[in-house]
Scaffold this active site. Sequence first.
Site, mmCIF file in Angstrom:
data_model
loop_
_atom_site.group_PDB
_atom_site.id
_atom_site.type_symbol
_atom_site.label_atom_id
_atom_site.label_comp_id
_atom_site.label_asym_id
_atom_site.label_seq_id
_atom_site.Cartn_x
_atom_site.Cartn_y
_atom_site.Cartn_z
ATOM 1 N N LYS A 68 36.517 54.819 29.047
ATOM 2 C CA LYS A 68 36.925 55.359 30.346
ATOM 3 C C LYS A 68 37.456 56.782 30.225
ATOM 4 O O LYS A 68 37.131 57.643 31.055
ATOM 5 C CB LYS A 68 37.984 54.438 30.968
ATOM 6 C CG LYS A 68 37.437 53.077 31.353
ATOM 7 C CD LYS A 68 38.541 52.135 31.820
ATOM 8 C CE LYS A 68 37.972 50.784 32.227
ATOM 9 N NZ LYS A 68 39.021 49.829 32.622
ATOM 10 N N GLY A 70 38.109 50.797 38.323
ATOM 11 C CA GLY A 70 37.921 49.620 39.163
ATOM 12 C C GLY A 70 37.932 50.021 40.621
ATOM 13 O O GLY A 70 37.060 50.751 41.090
ATOM 14 N N THR A 112 31.106 38.342 37.806
ATOM 15 C CA THR A 112 32.267 38.598 38.651
ATOM 16 C C THR A 112 32.024 39.749 39.622
ATOM 17 O O THR A 112 32.206 39.613 40.832
ATOM 18 C CB THR A 112 33.497 38.908 37.779
ATOM 19 O OG1 THR A 112 33.761 37.796 36.929
ATOM 20 C CG2 THR A 112 34.720 39.174 38.638
ATOM 21 N N LYS A 166 31.149 50.846 32.317
ATOM 22 C CA LYS A 166 31.725 52.010 31.619
ATOM 23 C C LYS A 166 31.123 52.239 30.243
ATOM 24 O O LYS A 166 30.985 53.368 29.783
ATOM 25 C CB LYS A 166 33.240 51.897 31.498
ATOM 26 C CG LYS A 166 33.759 50.711 30.701
ATOM 27 C CD LYS A 166 34.209 49.610 31.606
ATOM 28 C CE LYS A 166 34.810 48.431 30.894
ATOM 29 N NZ LYS A 166 35.141 47.359 31.852
ATOM 30 N N GLY A 200 39.218 43.601 38.547
ATOM 31 C CA GLY A 200 39.211 42.495 39.486
ATOM 32 C C GLY A 200 37.954 42.492 40.333
ATOM 33 O O GLY A 200 37.349 43.532 40.595
#
Length: 407
Positions: free
Chosen positions: A200, A129, A11, A100, A298
Amino acid sequence: MAKIAVLGFGTVGSGVCEVISENHESIAHNAAEEISVKYIVDIRDFPDSPFAGLMTKDFSLVENDPEVTIVVETIGGCRVAYDYTRRALLAGKSVVTSNKELVASHGHELLAIAKEKNVNYLFEASVGGGIPIIRPMTQCLTANELDEVYGILNGTTNYILTSMVQDGAAFEDALKEAQRRGYAEQDPTADIEGYDAARKICILADLAFGKNVDPDKISVRGISGVTANDVEYARRLGYKLKLLGRAHRLPDGRVNAYVSPHLISKTSLLSNVDGVMNGIVVHGNALGEAMFYGAGAGKRPTASAVVADVIDAAKHRKARKYIGWDDSEEDYLADFMDQPMRWYVRTGSGLREIGTAFGNLRLISYPGEYPGAGPDEYAFATPVMTRRELDEKLRGFDVRSLFPILD
């Protein structure tokens, strides 16, 4: 011209190639030179991709090609990605990543190699992101002594909790819908059990406080135990349920870091961060409080952050950017059990037990008052106390939910 290699054509990796192709003119302007993809390394074949001619399964081509000065790692995980990243840095190539897990687990080592080889290891996309957070913390906020960073760091869990709050969905139904929409993996464990958010918040703590925080050593609790009853009781109290990663520096210099569902006040800016969006709050002694908000995951948002790091790496090939943190002492990480907070408790124990343990408390709910509640269920908020003190008071209780309250 800066030539790059992209490791992993999933992705994010495919998104990076698309962004570089579509925005090549503006990217070249911002980087002060052309940037092009020379190799894409993946074990799979993509014969129908417009980038099929760049595909290879052989990482050594990248490793030994002096034309490739920047490597983009979007493989994920800590096995192959760690090996390739380390080899790329040792070969004198800057590395940009969205991984991450790798940054949280091996960032200290990889940054040290980058420093030794006078190259860059950049990871803006690893935390928020598409939200700019690493660069602001390491550049814009460097005049501050940062003392706290916390936020909604996982879009999947935020989508699920938003569905439970706004639509009255059960946890299982909200998770299935998140999977149907592509927000959650078929195996959602890393998201719903809080491990993604833990990686994170550890990266953010490393940057904010300057020493390594191991994600395997912090307290991590996900949202799989959150029920519709908890959502309703939080609403009655004037709060919303959100999964937060939180890290703050104590007066003695130690750091407390953890992940847990929280009740947060509806007056908080984070309470309005809904759906798959993320929000990160940073507090500094000069700045006060600032929040960074946006799409936390995304294809395109994450790819945009990766490509921004590629531009940064291209501009700093002869002048390494300093990003890093030191190793930490054995007692650097404070015990979560000793952090004083208010707490939300949902229990099947009776009024006598509650009164004996806590004295005169205002109850949020009584048995049977809420349609989903059982005939023996009470909920209440405690005064400020440590989790250790709370556990002692709740000894023998039928505890059904227990979350921190962030006022």
